[in-house]
Scaffold this motif. Sequence first.
Motif, short mmCIF file in Angstrom:
data_model
loop_
_atom_site.label_atom_id
_atom_site.label_comp_id
_atom_site.label_asym_id
_atom_site.label_seq_id
_atom_site.Cartn_x
_atom_site.Cartn_y
_atom_site.Cartn_z
N GLN A 1 -10.38 -54.26 -120.36
CA GLN A 1 -9.39 -54.62 -121.37
C GLN A 1 -9.94 -55.73 -122.27
O GLN A 1 -9.76 -55.69 -123.49
N ALA B 1 -12.55 -54.11 -124.63
CA ALA B 1 -11.90 -53.32 -125.67
C ALA B 1 -11.29 -54.23 -126.73
O ALA B 1 -11.44 -53.99 -127.94
N LEU C 1 -7.89 -43.82 -131.16
CA LEU C 1 -8.59 -43.69 -129.88
C LEU C 1 -8.21 -42.35 -129.28
O LEU C 1 -7.03 -42.03 -129.18
N THR D 1 -8.48 -39.68 -125.97
CA THR D 1 -8.77 -39.53 -124.55
C THR D 1 -8.28 -38.17 -124.08
O THR D 1 -7.49 -37.52 -124.76
N TRP E 1 -5.58 -46.95 -121.49
CA TRP E 1 -5.49 -47.07 -122.95
C TRP E 1 -4.08 -47.40 -123.39
O TRP E 1 -3.88 -48.20 -124.30
N THR F 1 -3.65 -51.14 -122.58
CA THR F 1 -4.53 -51.98 -123.39
C THR F 1 -4.07 -52.01 -124.85
O THR F 1 -3.95 -53.08 -125.45
N VAL F 2 -3.79 -50.85 -125.41
CA VAL F 2 -3.37 -50.78 -126.81
C VAL F 2 -1.98 -51.40 -126.98
O VAL F 2 -1.73 -52.13 -127.93
N GLU G 1 1.45 -42.90 -130.25
CA GLU G 1 0.77 -42.09 -129.24
C GLU G 1 1.19 -40.64 -129.44
O GLU G 1 2.37 -40.35 -129.59
#
Length: 82
Positions: A17, A20, A33, A35, A48, A51-52, A62
């Motif tokens: 984290q 990033a 990003l 994934t 993610w 973290t985001v 998202e």
Amino acid sequence: MNNFFLLQPFRGKGVAQKAATQVFERFKGQWELFTNPMEQNITGQKFWRKTVSSYTTNHFEEAVGMTFDGHKMVFRFNNADR
């Protein structure tokens, strides 16, 4: 950023984290990003999302859908004003 990966002994300690976040801070602008959205990648999706969400104070989008690289989970945010 491509193939973001952390060796098992360093996982769960905040290292990924922090790394990033340092990359986000270095490169300002519109981010996307990608994934893998499959069940086999639940750990990556959770990483993610956490973290985001933390980095953007929950100001991100998202989505799951088709990208230039196939079917992916996508996290979008803009950090130009940070």
